[in-house]
Structure formats: C-alpha cells, structure tokens
Scaffold this motif. Structure first.
Motif, short mmCIF file in Angstrom:
data_model
loop_
_atom_site.label_atom_id
_atom_site.label_comp_id
_atom_site.label_asym_id
_atom_site.label_seq_id
_atom_site.Cartn_x
_atom_site.Cartn_y
_atom_site.Cartn_z
N PRO A 1 0.81 -1.19 -0.03
CA PRO A 1 0.06 0.10 -0.14
C PRO A 1 0.80 1.19 0.09
O PRO A 1 1.95 1.20 0.60
N ARG A 2 0.45 2.39 -0.61
CA ARG A 2 0.87 3.76 -0.71
C ARG A 2 0.56 4.13 0.59
O ARG A 2 -0.33 3.94 1.26
N LEU A 3 1.19 5.35 0.78
CA LEU A 3 0.85 6.14 2.41
C LEU A 3 -0.62 6.62 1.95
O LEU A 3 -1.02 7.03 0.62
N GLY A 4 -1.39 6.35 2.94
CA GLY A 4 -3.03 6.62 2.66
C GLY A 4 -3.93 5.85 2.28
O GLY A 4 -5.13 5.96 2.13
N GLU A 5 -3.40 4.73 1.59
CA GLU A 5 -4.05 3.60 0.92
C GLU A 5 -4.67 2.73 2.00
O GLU A 5 -3.94 2.54 2.93
#
Ligand code: 5GP
Length: 187
Positions: free
Chosen positions: A40-44
């Motif tokens: 996951p990317r940041l915030g996902e």
C-alpha cells in the motif's frame, strides 16, 4: 435489467484513475476493487483502494481460478476477482474496470461485449511531466512506468474508443457519453 462491462486502460499518468473515479461518482456506478500484491502507498486502505494480498495469497487465488483477469504490472500482480464482476452484472449494474492493457485484452476475450476505452495524454512529454508531478513514486519506479507506458501505448489499436486527456472536464464528458451510448439500459 442488463449491465455492461466497461474497461478503462492507459499508461499510468494518463489521468485514467481520476477520470474513472469522477465518472463512477457522477453515474452512480459502484467502485470495483481490485486485488494487488503491491505494498500500500501512504494513505491507501485495504478493502477501499485495493485488496492488498501477499504474492503467495495472490498466487493461491490464481490457482483457484478466482480471477476474472489478472496481470503482472510494474513487477506486481493486479487482478479483478470474478466475483466482483459477476455480482455487478447479475444485479444488472454496469461495471467499470480500471485495469492495465493485458487485463483489458483478457476481459474482452472473456466477455466479447465488453467496451474497451483507452485513455492517454496527447504525447509522451506530457505523460512524463504528469508522472514526475505526482511525487508518489521513486525515480526508479517512474523510469519503469515510462518504459511500460510505451508498451501500453502499442495496445491502443485493440481498444474500441480512445480518449485523449487534454482537459480533464472534456475527458470526463467523453467517457460519460461513451457509457451512456453503450449501456444496455438507457437512463
Ligand atoms: P497503481 O499501482 O498505480 O495503483 O496501478 C498500476 C497499474 O495497475 C495501473 O495501470 C492500473 O490500471 C493497473 N491495475 C489496477 N488494478 C488492476 C486489475 O485489477 N487488473 C489489471 N490487469 N490491472 C490493474
């Protein structure tokens, strides 16, 4: 009621996610969530942006034939679960998949009435600028995505429609017009 499958593809940075998201909201088409083995990317959030699986979990689902389509994109697996597609279509809902070109071609083979829409920028310079402006990816990832973009662009001719995303609002309108025109149920 009969739903239809729409597929939106194009190089990353073409704006396809933004366009698709907007159109889903405007036409009230529920979000279809893909599975991926990328981190996951940041915030996902898991279950909202993607179902985040390990490579092993993903491969298990491939073995069990749970995917409607899947592909290796930028070194990670991405796929649409069969259940997600069938649930929507059985309910008579349209479904829009925002997936890579390999997945798009598989979708057309599985469902010949799928409508394939290719989204791109007017040229490669604009694409590179957009990818760099996103600031979410490392230089290495950007280079990989640019290389893949060239490969993706060669699939344009396999698609039923092409949207050149010069102005976001125009691109959104074009996608809405295509969906309205090609839907089995006219609103
Ligand atoms: P990102 O990592 O930026 O979220 O997505 C990378 C690429 O994977 C995009 O081109 C996106 O369209 C593609 N992708 C996302 N979900 C799926 C999927 O379910 N199947 C396939 N084949 N590609 C997908």
């Amino acid at each position: 009621m009969k739903g239809r499958l729409f597929v939106v593809s194009g190089p990353s940075g073409s704006g396809k996610s933004t366009i698709t998201k907007k159109v889903r909201d405007m036409l009230n088409i529920p979000l279809s969530i893909s599975a991926t083995s990328r981190k996951p990317r940041l915030g996902e959030v898991d279950g909202r942006d993607y179902y985040f699986l390990t490579k092993e979990e993903f491969e298990e689902k491939i073995k069990n034939n749970e995917f409607f389509e899947y592909a290796l994109v930028h070194g990670n697996y991405y796929g649409t679960l069969e259940k997600v597609v069938e649930d929507s279509l059985n309910k008579g809902h349209n479904i829009i998949l925002e997936i890579d070109v390999q997945g798009g071609i598989q979708a057309k083979k599985r469902k010949q009435d799928a409508v394939l829409i290719f989204c791109r920028t007017e040229n490669e310079e604009v694409l590179e600028k957009r990818l760099r402006n996103r600031k979410t990816d490392s230089e290495e990832i950007i280079e990989l995505r640019l290389k893949n973009a060239k490969k993706e662009l060669s699939y344009e001719k396999e698609y039923d429609y092409v949207i050149v995303n010069k102005k976001l609002d125009d691109a959104i309108k074009q996608l809405i017009d295509i969906i309205k025109e090609e839907s089995y149920e006219k609103a």
